[in-house]
Design an enzyme around this catalytic site. Structure first.
Site, PDB file in Angstrom:
ATOM      1  N   ALA A  70      -0.719   4.637  14.209  1.00  0.00           N
ATOM      2  CA  ALA A  70      -1.618   3.767  14.956  1.00  0.00           C
ATOM      3  C   ALA A  70      -1.302   2.284  14.718  1.00  0.00           C
ATOM      4  O   ALA A  70      -1.062   1.530  15.675  1.00  0.00           O
ATOM      5  CB  ALA A  70      -3.057   4.081  14.580  1.00  0.00           C
ATOM      6  N   ASN A  75      -2.751   0.457   3.483  1.00  0.00           N
ATOM      7  CA  ASN A  75      -4.100   0.458   2.928  1.00  0.00           C
ATOM      8  C   ASN A  75      -4.086   0.269   1.418  1.00  0.00           C
ATOM      9  O   ASN A  75      -3.145   0.669   0.732  1.00  0.00           O
ATOM     10  CB  ASN A  75      -4.799   1.788   3.237  1.00  0.00           C
ATOM     11  CG  ASN A  75      -5.316   1.855   4.655  1.00  0.00           C
ATOM     12  OD1 ASN A  75      -5.639   0.842   5.262  1.00  0.00           O
ATOM     13  ND2 ASN A  75      -5.397   3.055   5.195  1.00  0.00           N
ATOM     14  N   LYS A 106     -10.800  -6.809   1.235  1.00  0.00           N
ATOM     15  CA  LYS A 106     -10.867  -5.680   2.163  1.00  0.00           C
ATOM     16  C   LYS A 106     -11.083  -4.377   1.389  1.00  0.00           C
ATOM     17  O   LYS A 106     -11.898  -3.537   1.785  1.00  0.00           O
ATOM     18  CB  LYS A 106      -9.591  -5.596   2.999  1.00  0.00           C
ATOM     19  CG  LYS A 106      -9.620  -4.453   4.003  1.00  0.00           C
ATOM     20  CD  LYS A 106      -8.353  -4.367   4.837  1.00  0.00           C
ATOM     21  CE  LYS A 106      -8.424  -3.173   5.793  1.00  0.00           C
ATOM     22  NZ  LYS A 106      -7.197  -3.032   6.607  1.00  0.00           N
TER      23      LYS A 106
END
Length: 333
Positions: A10, A106, A209
């Protein structure tokens, strides 16, 4: 500029499509159905609301062997952290003497303390790179970091749909003003239509984050709940806040202080509505979960800087056990 995307999912697919639209020379390492679909019909980007969708199909070069693509100006690493060790050694043919690695993954990355030796001391993260093989293959001095504040999906092989957000933050691990290489990449991404911010401390932006993602992701995987239901449960939300207080204390010790309180971060997450986290999607699809980069690394840093993490420990233990039962995390030993 010549860009190669490693991980045409993605986020990697969105980078590839936008950069190709801006006229850059884009290639990608891919495999399976994605490789076949892009070879046959190109990479399709879908943007816009339902009924007002804009579609563009970009003919980009794809291969499952980096030797077919050769040295690049920039290699974008956009794989799941669970797959990084297996691809790190395959990237070598893409790396010329001046190739930059753009890390778009991530959680805590393998290069997190590079350039921050004064703050991190001798911290080494065995949860991310136990034998040093990743750092040997993807040298931290090549890295420019990027934080993504956007979401995208892959509704079909060879198709990527941007869902929400358009913000990227880019910066050098050593901090300070943008270097020529970071500035050139930032401009290329702006040309591709992203909203770009240049950071003088990219690790601070990564940590902030992570401060939100490290709780809501594993809790969603454990419960199957969407973000709104997680935050609506007072007991769960308070547990998340206790985890976040521990992570904020770690950040303070390593020179990455968090500004704000957990409830303020919860309010930001709540604006996303009934969203399904990436870790929940991985569990539902039977894919390995990114617990090490999102949770285990935080615990490991805490141990090394003397910050107890009883709440994060509990979260990790429960999420790891559930993942092991499902075969989505390595078994002990």
């Amino acid at each position: 500029m010549k860009f190669c995307i490693v991980g045409l999912g993605a986020i990697g697919g969105l980078f590839a499509a936008r950069l190709a639209q801006a006229g850059h020379d884009v290639s990608a390492l891919a495999r399976g159905a994605t490789l076949d679909a892009v070879r046959r019909g190109g990479l399709t980007l879908v943007e816009g609301e339902a009924g007002q969708e804009r579609r563009a199909t970009l003919p980009i070069r794809v291969a499952d062997d980096a030797r077919e693509l050769g040295p690049q100006d920039v290699v974008v690493i956009a794989v799941k952290t669970t797959g990084l060790a297996s691809i790190a050694g395959q990237v070598a043919p893409l790396l010329g003497p001046d190739t930059t690695i753009l890390s778009a993954m991530n959680g805590v990355p393998w290069w997190f303390f590079h350039g921050r030796e004064a703050q991190g001391g001798a911290i080494r993260l065995s949860s991310l790179d136990p034998d040093g093989g990743i750092a040997a293959a993807l040298a931290p001095e090549r890295v420019v970091g990027i934080v993504t504040h956007l979401s995208a999906t892959t509704p079909a092989p060879g198709t990527v749909r941007r869902m929400a957000g358009n913000r990227l933050i880019i910066g050098e691990p050593a901090g300070g003003a943008a270097t020529p290489r970071a500035a050139a990449i930032a401009q290329a991404l702006r040309d591709g239509g992203f909203d770009l911010e240049e950071s003088d401390s990219i690790q601070r932006d990564i940590w902030f984050k992570l401060w939100g993602n490290m709780t809501v992701n594993p809790i969603s995987a454990l419960t199957g709940a969407t973000g709104d239901r997680i935050l609506d449960d007072e007991h769960v939300r308070n547990f998340m806040s206790r985890c976040m207080v521990e992570a904020a204390s770690i950040g303070q010790r390593i020179g990455l202080p968090i500004e704000g309180e957990p409830e303020q971060r919860h309010a930001v997450t709540r604006k996303l509505g009934a969203f399904r986290t990436s870790m929940l999607q991985d569990v539902e699809a039977g894919r390995p979960v990114e617990l090490d980069a999102l949770v285990a690394a935080v615990i490991e840093i805490g141990r090394q800087v003397g910050v107890p993490t009883p709440n994060i420990d509990a979260l990790f233990g429960l999420a790891r056990l559930q993942a092991r039962v499902r075969g989505l995390y390595p078994q002990p030993g």
